[in-house]
Write an enzyme that holds these catalytic residues in place. Structure first.
Site, PDB file in Angstrom:
ATOM      1  N   GLY A   8      40.931  28.479  52.716  1.00  0.00           N
ATOM      2  CA  GLY A   8      41.737  27.453  52.029  1.00  0.00           C
ATOM      3  C   GLY A   8      40.938  26.434  51.245  1.00  0.00           C
ATOM      4  N   THR A 127      44.672  42.475  46.386  1.00  0.00           N
ATOM      5  CA  THR A 127      44.367  42.531  44.954  1.00  0.00           C
ATOM      6  C   THR A 127      44.785  43.856  44.326  1.00  0.00           C
ATOM      7  OG1 THR A 127      42.516  42.593  43.383  1.00  0.00           O
ATOM      8  CG2 THR A 127      42.024  43.272  45.615  1.00  0.00           C
ATOM      9  N   ASP A 128      45.042  43.819  43.034  1.00  0.00           N
ATOM     10  CA  ASP A 128      45.340  45.055  42.296  1.00  0.00           C
ATOM     11  C   ASP A 128      44.141  46.005  42.264  1.00  0.00           C
ATOM     12  OD1 ASP A 128      43.740  43.576  40.524  1.00  0.00           O
ATOM     13  OD2 ASP A 128      45.278  43.396  38.967  1.00  0.00           O
ATOM     14  N   GLU A 129      42.944  45.475  42.518  1.00  0.00           N
ATOM     15  CA  GLU A 129      41.738  46.315  42.398  1.00  0.00           C
ATOM     16  C   GLU A 129      41.691  47.426  43.435  1.00  0.00           C
ATOM     17  OE1 GLU A 129      38.051  44.468  41.534  1.00  0.00           O
ATOM     18  OE2 GLU A 129      38.968  42.806  40.461  1.00  0.00           O
ATOM     19  N   TYR A 151      33.613  45.643  46.488  1.00  0.00           N
ATOM     20  CA  TYR A 151      34.610  44.589  46.740  1.00  0.00           C
ATOM     21  C   TYR A 151      35.991  45.203  46.943  1.00  0.00           C
ATOM     22  CZ  TYR A 151      38.287  41.271  45.490  1.00  0.00           C
ATOM     23  OH  TYR A 151      39.453  40.545  45.479  1.00  0.00           O
ATOM     24  N   LYS A 155      38.506  45.309  50.287  1.00  0.00           N
ATOM     25  CA  LYS A 155      39.884  44.775  50.300  1.00  0.00           C
ATOM     26  C   LYS A 155      40.872  45.880  50.693  1.00  0.00           C
ATOM     27  CE  LYS A 155      41.136  41.160  49.211  1.00  0.00           C
ATOM     28  NZ  LYS A 155      41.328  39.902  49.996  1.00  0.00           N
TER      29      LYS A 155
END
Ligand code: NAD
Ligand code: TDX
Length: 353
Positions: A8, A127-129, A151, A155
């Site tokens: 955060g 993430t879209d990745e 990365y 994810k």
């Protein structure tokens, strides 16, 4: 209600916390909010200064992979929103170790603790990745995961672990996968703040490869609204896409940034391409739109305001730009090792602020 927001103090997590504690999400009004953040080079307590004194808020410096600490903070019945991650693709190419530690092991510790402490909800920010690259069309939430960078692979691993805790244990897990975020408080390692801060300082900008890679730009405020909607109205075990609706090639975006900063194409250096560079990302976000999601920030206006924010906050990014000097001059990228840590002090796990 107690909300544990991990990561955060970073770009998106701090935007979410500021909105939450400013009353933007009435369903969570009056909640106690604990931020757990390791304060890596990407974490910055100043991002939370606006809400630091709010009743029920605390910032704890520590690692999401520290199981005893997580157990202390994740009290029974908590809502968990996991933003904590190593997030920069270029860094993961240089050294993926911290990505596996935080994004995979850390997420596992959070999930296991959430299960034992009977967390109310667990939202994994993804993430879209994780889908790889798509030449035309858009991914749906059931498209196969084909990550390319370390990365993205870390994810995707976290997403699969999160879904396994839903399917095996019935933990209320929801996952959001968004496109590229932009807005104030983003570390200058990422494209928009990197180019903006360099242009404002009269420097050149490094465009990777042919610059025809396409990203869909999402204002961070819209992303946070989408996360909140998935928390409030989503279903356990579901994945929700959050798109921005503004697909641009890096060349086109660079042109916009040059204009916003009063520079021209002579400031652009074409440099070696990123290894394994994904050509295009595109999300079909109709599932979340059916729940009422709409991006509200028009890209031209959002970009103008973002550039203005960097223009008027040189103190915020000057220290972060040290990173740039040490590591990411892209034309030297191949020869320059990644700096593993920054000049930011990282306090001992468990210290409470
Ligand atoms: P960021 O790099 O700005 O912030 C990450 C935060 O996590 C930092 O405050 C850092 O100190 C903290 N952190 C790192 N390791 C930690 C650990 N082991 N324990 C506790 N805290 C730790 O990242 P961001 O752009 O705000 O991204 C937030 C989330 O959104 C990430 O999960 C990222 O994968 C995801 N995401 C980001 C984008 C984007 O465009 N920025 C797009 C899609 C998804
Ligand atoms: O100096 C640069 N020059 C350049 O041409 C940088 C930093 C980037 N680029 C290119 C690479 C990408 O095609 O710009 C595009 C955007 O790069 P990044 O800002 O590094 O973002 P990206 O790699 O697309 O990943 C981002 O979106 C998805 C976030 O960093 C991830 O955390 C998120 O999951």
């Amino acid at each position: 209600m107690h909300i544990l927001v991990t990561g955060g103090a970073g770009f998106i997590g701090s935007t979410y916390v500021r909105a939450l504690l400013s009353g933007d999400y009435p369903a969570f009004a009056g909640a106690d909010v604990t931020v757990l953040d390791k304060l890596t080079y990407a974490g910055n307590p100043a991002n939370l200064a606006a809400v630091a004194g709010r009743p029920g808020f605390r910032l704890v410096s520590g690692d999401i992979a520290d199981a005893p600490l997580v157990r202390e903070l994740l009290v029974p019945g908590s809502v968990v929103v996991n933003f904590a991650a190593e997030t920069h693709v270029d860094r993961s190419i240089d050294d993926a170790g911290s990505f596996v530690h935080t994004n995979v092991t850390g997420t596992h510790v959070l999930l296991e603790t959430a299960l034992r402490q009977r967390a109310d909800r667990f939202l994994q920010v993804s993430t879209d990745e994780v889908y790889g690259s798509i030449p035309t069309g858009s991914w749906t939430e059931s498209s196969p995961l084909l990550p390319n960078s370390p990365y993205a692979a870390s994810k995707a691993s976290a997403d699969l672990l999160a879904l396994s805790y839903f399917r095996t244990h019935g933990l209320d897990v929801r996952i959001t996968r968004c496109s590229n975020n932009y807005g104030p408080h983003q570390h200058p390692e990422k494209l928009i703040p990197r180019f903006t801060t360099r242009l404002l300082a009269g420097r050149t900008v490094p465009l990777y490869g042919d610059g025809r890679h396409i990203r869909d730009w999402l204002h961070v405020d819209d992303h946070c609204r989408g996360i909140q909607l998935a928390l409030e109205r989503g279903e356990p075990g579901n994945v929700y896409h959050i798109g921005g609706g503004t697909e641009l090639s890096n060349r086109s975006l660079t042109r916009e940034l040059l204009a916003a900063c009063g520079a021209d194409w002579s400031a652009v250096r074409h440099v070696a391409d990123r290894l394994g560079h994904d050509r295009r990302y595109s999300l079909d976000d109709s599932r979340l739109r059916a729940l009422g999601y709409r991006p509200r920030t028009a890209f031209a206006e959002g970009l103008r305001a973002t550039v203005d924010w960097y223009r008027s906050h040189p103190d915020w990014w000057a220290t972060r730009a040290e990173y740039d000097a040490r590591y990411a001059n892209a034309d030297e990228r191949r020869d320059t090792p990644c700096a593993a840590s920054s000049s930011l002090e990282v306090r001992q796990p468990g210290s409470v602020h």
